[in-house]
Design a protein around this motif. Sequence first.
Motif, PDB file in Angstrom:
ATOM      1  N   VAL A 170       0.749  -6.795  -7.113  1.00 19.99           N
ATOM      2  CA  VAL A 170       0.183  -6.512  -5.801  1.00 19.99           C
ATOM      3  C   VAL A 170       0.307  -5.036  -5.440  1.00 19.99           C
ATOM      4  O   VAL A 170      -0.580  -4.461  -4.811  1.00 19.99           O
ATOM      5  CB  VAL A 170       0.852  -7.408  -4.730  1.00 19.99           C
ATOM      6  CG1 VAL A 170       2.328  -7.107  -4.603  1.00 19.99           C
ATOM      7  CG2 VAL A 170       0.160  -7.238  -3.387  1.00 19.99           C
ATOM      8  N   GLN A 171       1.410  -4.379  -5.862  1.00 23.50           N
ATOM      9  CA  GLN A 171       1.610  -2.970  -5.515  1.00 23.50           C
ATOM     10  C   GLN A 171       0.586  -2.049  -6.167  1.00 23.50           C
ATOM     11  O   GLN A 171       0.470  -0.882  -5.800  1.00 23.50           O
ATOM     12  CB  GLN A 171       3.027  -2.520  -5.913  1.00 23.50           C
ATOM     13  CG  GLN A 171       4.137  -3.164  -5.098  1.00 23.50           C
ATOM     14  CD  GLN A 171       4.594  -4.485  -5.694  1.00 23.50           C
ATOM     15  OE1 GLN A 171       3.950  -5.041  -6.586  1.00 23.50           O
ATOM     16  NE2 GLN A 171       5.729  -4.988  -5.211  1.00 23.50           N
ATOM     17  N   ASP A 172      -0.143  -2.563  -7.153  1.00 19.72           N
ATOM     18  CA  ASP A 172      -1.145  -1.736  -7.836  1.00 19.72           C
ATOM     19  C   ASP A 172      -2.568  -2.045  -7.379  1.00 19.72           C
ATOM     20  O   ASP A 172      -3.538  -1.649  -8.039  1.00 19.72           O
ATOM     21  CB  ASP A 172      -1.041  -1.937  -9.349  1.00 19.72           C
ATOM     22  CG  ASP A 172       0.223  -1.328  -9.928  1.00 19.72           C
ATOM     23  OD1 ASP A 172       0.718  -0.340  -9.353  1.00 19.72           O
ATOM     24  OD2 ASP A 172       0.720  -1.838 -10.952  1.00 19.72           O
ATOM     25  N   THR A 173      -2.701  -2.732  -6.249  1.00 20.26           N
ATOM     26  CA  THR A 173      -4.030  -3.072  -5.741  1.00 20.26           C
ATOM     27  C   THR A 173      -4.904  -1.833  -5.594  1.00 20.26           C
ATOM     28  O   THR A 173      -6.100  -1.859  -5.923  1.00 20.26           O
ATOM     29  CB  THR A 173      -3.921  -3.787  -4.381  1.00 20.26           C
ATOM     30  OG1 THR A 173      -3.167  -4.990  -4.556  1.00 20.26           O
ATOM     31  CG2 THR A 173      -5.290  -4.119  -3.812  1.00 20.26           C
ATOM     32  N   HIS A 174      -4.337  -0.737  -5.114  1.00 22.81           N
ATOM     33  CA  HIS A 174      -5.109   0.483  -4.878  1.00 22.81           C
ATOM     34  C   HIS A 174      -4.861   1.542  -5.950  1.00 22.81           C
ATOM     35  O   HIS A 174      -5.263   2.698  -5.763  1.00 22.81           O
ATOM     36  CB  HIS A 174      -4.801   1.034  -3.488  1.00 22.81           C
ATOM     37  CG  HIS A 174      -5.076   0.068  -2.380  1.00 22.81           C
ATOM     38  ND1 HIS A 174      -6.329  -0.416  -2.118  1.00 22.81           N
ATOM     39  CD2 HIS A 174      -4.242  -0.534  -1.490  1.00 22.81           C
ATOM     40  CE1 HIS A 174      -6.269  -1.275  -1.096  1.00 22.81           C
ATOM     41  NE2 HIS A 174      -5.024  -1.351  -0.702  1.00 22.81           N
ATOM     42  N   PHE A 175      -4.219   1.159  -7.039  1.00 16.90           N
ATOM     43  CA  PHE A 175      -4.024   2.081  -8.159  1.00 16.90           C
ATOM     44  C   PHE A 175      -5.343   2.281  -8.904  1.00 16.90           C
ATOM     45  O   PHE A 175      -6.095   1.340  -9.134  1.00 16.90           O
ATOM     46  CB  PHE A 175      -2.973   1.502  -9.124  1.00 16.90           C
ATOM     47  CG  PHE A 175      -2.916   2.214 -10.447  1.00 16.90           C
ATOM     48  CD1 PHE A 175      -2.174   3.373 -10.591  1.00 16.90           C
ATOM     49  CD2 PHE A 175      -3.609   1.730 -11.551  1.00 16.90           C
ATOM     50  CE1 PHE A 175      -2.117   4.043 -11.808  1.00 16.90           C
ATOM     51  CE2 PHE A 175      -3.562   2.388 -12.777  1.00 16.90           C
ATOM     52  CZ  PHE A 175      -2.815   3.543 -12.902  1.00 16.90           C
ATOM     53  N   SER A 226      -6.453  -9.144  -7.085  1.00 17.05           N
ATOM     54  CA  SER A 226      -6.565  -8.778  -8.495  1.00 17.05           C
ATOM     55  C   SER A 226      -5.308  -8.151  -9.070  1.00 17.05           C
ATOM     56  O   SER A 226      -5.089  -8.186 -10.281  1.00 17.05           O
ATOM     57  CB  SER A 226      -7.728  -7.803  -8.676  1.00 17.05           C
ATOM     58  OG  SER A 226      -7.419  -6.543  -8.070  1.00 17.05           O
ATOM     59  N   GLY A 227      -4.491  -7.530  -8.199  1.00 20.00           N
ATOM     60  CA  GLY A 227      -3.343  -6.801  -8.710  1.00 20.00           C
ATOM     61  C   GLY A 227      -3.709  -5.477  -9.351  1.00 20.00           C
ATOM     62  O   GLY A 227      -2.946  -4.927 -10.148  1.00 20.00           O
ATOM     63  N   GLY A 228      -4.870  -4.957  -9.013  1.00 21.76           N
ATOM     64  CA  GLY A 228      -5.286  -3.670  -9.558  1.00 21.76           C
ATOM     65  C   GLY A 228      -6.057  -3.817 -10.850  1.00 21.76           C
ATOM     66  O   GLY A 228      -6.296  -4.921 -11.335  1.00 21.76           O
ATOM     67  N   PRO A 229      -6.447  -2.691 -11.454  1.00 21.95           N
ATOM     68  CA  PRO A 229      -7.340  -2.731 -12.615  1.00 21.95           C
ATOM     69  C   PRO A 229      -6.656  -3.052 -13.933  1.00 21.95           C
ATOM     70  O   PRO A 229      -7.329  -3.318 -14.930  1.00 21.95           O
ATOM     71  CB  PRO A 229      -7.926  -1.314 -12.642  1.00 21.95           C
ATOM     72  CG  PRO A 229      -6.843  -0.458 -12.051  1.00 21.95           C
ATOM     73  CD  PRO A 229      -6.193  -1.310 -10.991  1.00 21.95           C
ATOM     74  N   VAL A 230      -5.319  -2.985 -13.969  1.00 19.99           N
ATOM     75  CA  VAL A 230      -4.589  -3.195 -15.216  1.00 19.99           C
ATOM     76  C   VAL A 230      -4.101  -4.635 -15.294  1.00 19.99           C
ATOM     77  O   VAL A 230      -3.594  -5.188 -14.326  1.00 19.99           O
ATOM     78  CB  VAL A 230      -3.395  -2.226 -15.333  1.00 19.99           C
ATOM     79  CG1 VAL A 230      -2.632  -2.460 -16.636  1.00 19.99           C
ATOM     80  CG2 VAL A 230      -3.871  -0.786 -15.239  1.00 19.99           C
ATOM     81  N   LEU A 265      -7.502   5.675   0.391  1.00 20.44           N
ATOM     82  CA  LEU A 265      -6.589   4.561   0.094  1.00 20.44           C
ATOM     83  C   LEU A 265      -6.134   4.556  -1.367  1.00 20.44           C
ATOM     84  O   LEU A 265      -4.959   4.318  -1.640  1.00 20.44           O
ATOM     85  CB  LEU A 265      -7.261   3.217   0.408  1.00 20.44           C
ATOM     86  CG  LEU A 265      -7.126   2.625   1.800  1.00 20.44           C
ATOM     87  CD1 LEU A 265      -7.690   1.210   1.810  1.00 20.44           C
ATOM     88  CD2 LEU A 265      -5.680   2.611   2.274  1.00 20.44           C
ATOM     89  N   PRO A 266      -7.014   4.754  -2.332  1.00 21.11           N
ATOM     90  CA  PRO A 266      -6.575   4.691  -3.736  1.00 21.11           C
ATOM     91  C   PRO A 266      -5.489   5.725  -4.030  1.00 21.11           C
ATOM     92  O   PRO A 266      -5.509   6.847  -3.514  1.00 21.11           O
ATOM     93  CB  PRO A 266      -7.849   4.995  -4.519  1.00 21.11           C
ATOM     94  CG  PRO A 266      -8.962   4.621  -3.611  1.00 21.11           C
ATOM     95  CD  PRO A 266      -8.473   4.983  -2.239  1.00 21.11           C
ATOM     96  N   HIS A 267      -4.550   5.331  -4.882  1.00 18.99           N
ATOM     97  CA  HIS A 267      -3.504   6.275  -5.284  1.00 18.99           C
ATOM     98  C   HIS A 267      -3.552   6.493  -6.790  1.00 18.99           C
ATOM     99  O   HIS A 267      -4.286   5.829  -7.514  1.00 18.99           O
ATOM    100  CB  HIS A 267      -2.122   5.803  -4.839  1.00 18.99           C
ATOM    101  CG  HIS A 267      -1.634   4.548  -5.501  1.00 18.99           C
ATOM    102  ND1 HIS A 267      -1.008   4.539  -6.727  1.00 18.99           N
ATOM    103  CD2 HIS A 267      -1.683   3.250  -5.110  1.00 18.99           C
ATOM    104  CE1 HIS A 267      -0.684   3.306  -7.063  1.00 18.99           C
ATOM    105  NE2 HIS A 267      -1.097   2.497  -6.100  1.00 18.99           N
TER     106      HIS A 267
END
Length: 510
Positions: free
Chosen positions: A423-428, A414-418, A368-370
């Motif tokens: 929302v599009q960066d959840t799996h970034f 969370s919206g990802g680590p940054v 899943l992570p990109h």
Amino acid sequence: MSSSINNGEGANIKRIGIIGGGAAGLATARAFLRANNNNDDDDDEGTKQKKKVQFEVTVLETRNSVGGIWKYDDDDNHEGKKSRPMYRNLRTNLPKELMAFREFPWGAGDCAEPSYVTHKQVYKYLEDYANTFDLLENIRFGCRVDHLKVVRDKGEHKHETKEGSDELDCDSWPQISLKWTDNTDNQSHQQTFDNICICNGHYDLPSNPPLRGLKNFPGRVIHAIEYDTPTEFAGKTVLCVGARASGADIAREIGSVAKRVYLSDSSCNAMEEFGTANVVVSMPRTQSVDKYGGIHFFSSGNNGSNDEEWTLNDVDVIIFCSGYDYAFPFIDGESNLELENVLGERRIRPVYEQLWHAQYPSLSFIGLPHSVVPFPLFEIQSTAVVSQLISRVGSVGLPSLSERLVAAESDASSGGPVTPGRVQDTHFLGSYQWDYCRNVAKKAGVYNDDMENYIATNKALYDCSGKERKGVTPGGDDVYRETRFRRMEKEQSYEILHSEIMLANPTVKT
């Protein structure tokens, strides 16, 4: 009826279904079969069974070969369009010394081959991996998974945790039924599994961001998945929307034959040209198309004080290099499964540690992570999935259902680590992938000094490769792909055996 089998000798046979025979599916099949080979004794990663478990592994692959997206087809044509993301001249933007599976080094280590390889070389590597570890006999080719359904046979089974309790009943670790069609004879099949690993990748469903007024554009509009060679764009003016890996590479290729290529990048603040010999021009975010077909670009300065806008009226083709949405066409309202996947969001919920379905961890999602180095990530994730089904010394069992759900919702929100997130960066992951790999390796019980050396060396190679890649001018020669590396894991480093960048400028340090 249970799909777990006891052979009368104390061996518990668990049926494992793997959806997809690309790199993720191969790594996952290998992880389960390796556990079979090691389940009588301590292996080099510390496996010791409390109860003998054997895995019966079935990989369902739609195509007639392994490799997933890395299998390039000259005759790829679906309803008049190219339908797979691999294009004819693609070379990797990561070196093979970084891309390789940990237990299957790429090449003899003499760097006789370039570090940045073609898609044909990647495909051959995956074929060799499958053959070396005898994975092919577990793969059913030409099988399209049509439906996944959680089987709720309440009270019939218990899932034994590492602590020996039966706290998690079948409502948490249910069996899962798959229906699929064998394309060789068009026959439908159904089987119930103890564990399902979804390894179907996320490069099938193109994501086209909304662009106001696009219907007014008189030219051709395609997604990068349809791109194959630059020849059809000879003499044309092309706009590539999206300047990450595929956008930058496609713009460079098309620039060799096009009249002009505009590369639209949301992080770009102004229109920028790079000399008369370079036809690629950087543009800010694509904003809209007006009623006359003109394309507008917009950039806001600090605190909105330096807003600027540009308009192009000569574009012949728009190529959306805007990535892909996750797609699980076999999961629907009849799957007895809560899974949220909104097009455009690129967020799957609820998932725990970007790997297990938070409510039903007998369902996992490999890959899943990109924005990651994929093959090593698949290897570590699949090992962690296996670790929950056997008693691996040092592995960490999953927390309670309530804890998993809370953690999954926190990740999804969370919206990802940054920061600030979206929302599009959840799996970034990007530069955060190394701590993620460490965390998952610890859960799997395989984190030790050797694993740390491996992860740290990957990070060093990734940082060097990224620095060289980002130094390439849009449309310029991608000389970074001529760099050749050698891994030095004990030093958590690498050696550069050849670098066009350093030859051109000996003062450059990479």
